[in-house]
Design a protein around this motif. Structure first.
Motif, short mmCIF file in Angstrom:
data_model
loop_
_atom_site.label_atom_id
_atom_site.label_comp_id
_atom_site.label_asym_id
_atom_site.label_seq_id
_atom_site.Cartn_x
_atom_site.Cartn_y
_atom_site.Cartn_z
N VAL A 1 55.59 12.64 78.54
CA VAL A 1 54.99 13.66 79.40
C VAL A 1 55.84 14.91 79.53
O VAL A 1 55.44 15.86 80.20
CB VAL A 1 54.71 13.08 80.82
CG1 VAL A 1 53.68 11.99 80.76
CG2 VAL A 1 55.98 12.61 81.46
N CYS A 2 56.99 14.94 78.90
CA CYS A 2 57.90 16.08 79.07
C CYS A 2 57.38 17.31 78.34
O CYS A 2 56.91 17.22 77.20
CB CYS A 2 59.30 15.72 78.57
SG CYS A 2 60.55 16.87 79.16
N ARG A 3 57.45 18.45 78.99
CA ARG A 3 57.00 19.71 78.40
C ARG A 3 58.02 20.31 77.46
O ARG A 3 57.72 21.22 76.69
CB ARG A 3 56.71 20.73 79.51
CG ARG A 3 55.62 20.29 80.42
CD ARG A 3 55.35 21.37 81.45
NE ARG A 3 54.19 21.06 82.23
CZ ARG A 3 52.94 21.21 81.81
NH1 ARG A 3 52.70 21.65 80.61
NH2 ARG A 3 51.94 20.89 82.58
N TYR A 4 59.25 19.87 77.57
CA TYR A 4 60.34 20.43 76.78
C TYR A 4 60.82 19.42 75.74
O TYR A 4 60.62 18.21 75.88
CB TYR A 4 61.52 20.79 77.67
CG TYR A 4 61.28 21.97 78.56
CD1 TYR A 4 61.37 23.27 78.08
CD2 TYR A 4 60.97 21.79 79.90
CE1 TYR A 4 61.15 24.36 78.89
CE2 TYR A 4 60.75 22.87 80.73
CZ TYR A 4 60.84 24.15 80.22
OH TYR A 4 60.63 25.22 81.04
N TYR A 5 61.46 19.95 74.72
CA TYR A 5 62.15 19.11 73.74
C TYR A 5 63.58 19.62 73.66
O TYR A 5 63.79 20.82 73.49
CB TYR A 5 61.50 19.20 72.36
CG TYR A 5 62.24 18.35 71.36
CD1 TYR A 5 61.98 17.00 71.27
CD2 TYR A 5 63.24 18.90 70.56
CE1 TYR A 5 62.68 16.21 70.39
CE2 TYR A 5 63.94 18.11 69.69
CZ TYR A 5 63.66 16.76 69.59
OH TYR A 5 64.37 15.99 68.74
N PRO A 6 64.55 18.75 73.79
CA PRO A 6 64.50 17.33 74.10
C PRO A 6 64.07 17.09 75.54
O PRO A 6 64.06 18.01 76.36
CB PRO A 6 65.93 16.86 73.87
CG PRO A 6 66.78 18.06 74.07
CD PRO A 6 65.94 19.24 73.66
N HIS B 1 57.79 22.07 85.36
CA HIS B 1 56.68 21.98 86.31
C HIS B 1 55.38 22.24 85.54
O HIS B 1 55.40 22.64 84.37
CB HIS B 1 56.87 22.98 87.46
CG HIS B 1 57.14 24.38 87.01
ND1 HIS B 1 56.15 25.20 86.54
CD2 HIS B 1 58.28 25.08 86.96
CE1 HIS B 1 56.66 26.37 86.22
NE2 HIS B 1 57.97 26.32 86.45
N PRO B 2 54.24 21.98 86.15
CA PRO B 2 52.97 22.10 85.42
C PRO B 2 52.69 23.47 84.82
O PRO B 2 51.93 23.59 83.86
CB PRO B 2 51.92 21.76 86.48
CG PRO B 2 52.62 20.94 87.48
CD PRO B 2 54.04 21.45 87.50
N TRP B 3 53.29 24.53 85.35
CA TRP B 3 53.02 25.88 84.84
C TRP B 3 54.07 26.35 83.84
O TRP B 3 54.00 27.48 83.37
CB TRP B 3 52.91 26.85 86.00
CG TRP B 3 51.82 26.42 86.92
CD1 TRP B 3 50.48 26.63 86.78
CD2 TRP B 3 51.98 25.66 88.11
NE1 TRP B 3 49.80 26.04 87.82
CE2 TRP B 3 50.71 25.43 88.64
CE3 TRP B 3 53.09 25.11 88.79
CZ2 TRP B 3 50.50 24.71 89.81
CZ3 TRP B 3 52.88 24.40 89.95
CH2 TRP B 3 51.60 24.21 90.45
N ALA B 4 55.03 25.50 83.53
CA ALA B 4 56.09 25.87 82.58
C ALA B 4 55.52 25.93 81.16
O ALA B 4 54.67 25.12 80.79
CB ALA B 4 57.23 24.87 82.63
N ALA B 5 55.98 26.87 80.40
CA ALA B 5 55.52 27.01 79.02
C ALA B 5 56.01 25.86 78.14
O ALA B 5 55.35 25.45 77.20
CB ALA B 5 55.99 28.34 78.44
N GLY B 6 57.20 25.33 78.45
CA GLY B 6 57.76 24.24 77.66
C GLY B 6 58.35 24.75 76.36
O GLY B 6 58.68 25.92 76.23
N GLY B 7 58.50 23.86 75.40
CA GLY B 7 59.04 24.23 74.10
C GLY B 7 60.43 23.65 73.88
O GLY B 7 60.88 22.78 74.61
N VAL B 8 61.10 24.13 72.87
CA VAL B 8 62.43 23.66 72.53
C VAL B 8 63.44 24.34 73.44
O VAL B 8 63.44 25.56 73.59
CB VAL B 8 62.76 23.95 71.04
CG1 VAL B 8 64.19 23.53 70.72
CG2 VAL B 8 61.78 23.23 70.14
#
Length: 99
Positions: free
Chosen positions: A30-35, A65-72
């Protein structure tokens, strides 16, 4: 002497490895980020020490958080590495063997 100095860092490694093996699988992917946040914190502690590593991990979790873009989002690198990391994740001092 380096064993004593690195003991808190390696204790945190054990705690995070147990978390990643036991609790993290219950959440799924469920994580928005990598790693993932736990992997990021583990790497931050290994490379920057307990205090700065936990600080970096806390900042990372606050960004998740739910509105975070995420990514590497990789851990910031140090200009020089003073320690090495085993396959399990323990931190140890480089050998200064003569020869």
């Amino acid at each position: 002497m380096s064993f004593v100095w690195l003991a808190p860092r390696n204790l945190c490694v054990i705690i995070l490895r147990v978390y990643r093996a036991v609790i993290s699988p219950l959440y799924g992917d469920v994580c928005r980020y990598y790693p993932s946040c736990s992997s990021y914190t583990l790497q931050a502690i290994q490379h920057h020490g307990v205090v700065r590593g936990i600080w970096l991990g806390t900042k990372r979790i606050a960004r998740c958080h739910p509105w975070a873009a995420g990514g590497v989002d990789d851990v910031p690198v140090r200009p020089t590495e003073r320690y090495s990391v085993t396959d399990f994740g323990f931190v140890y001092a480089h050998s200064h063997g003569k020869g």
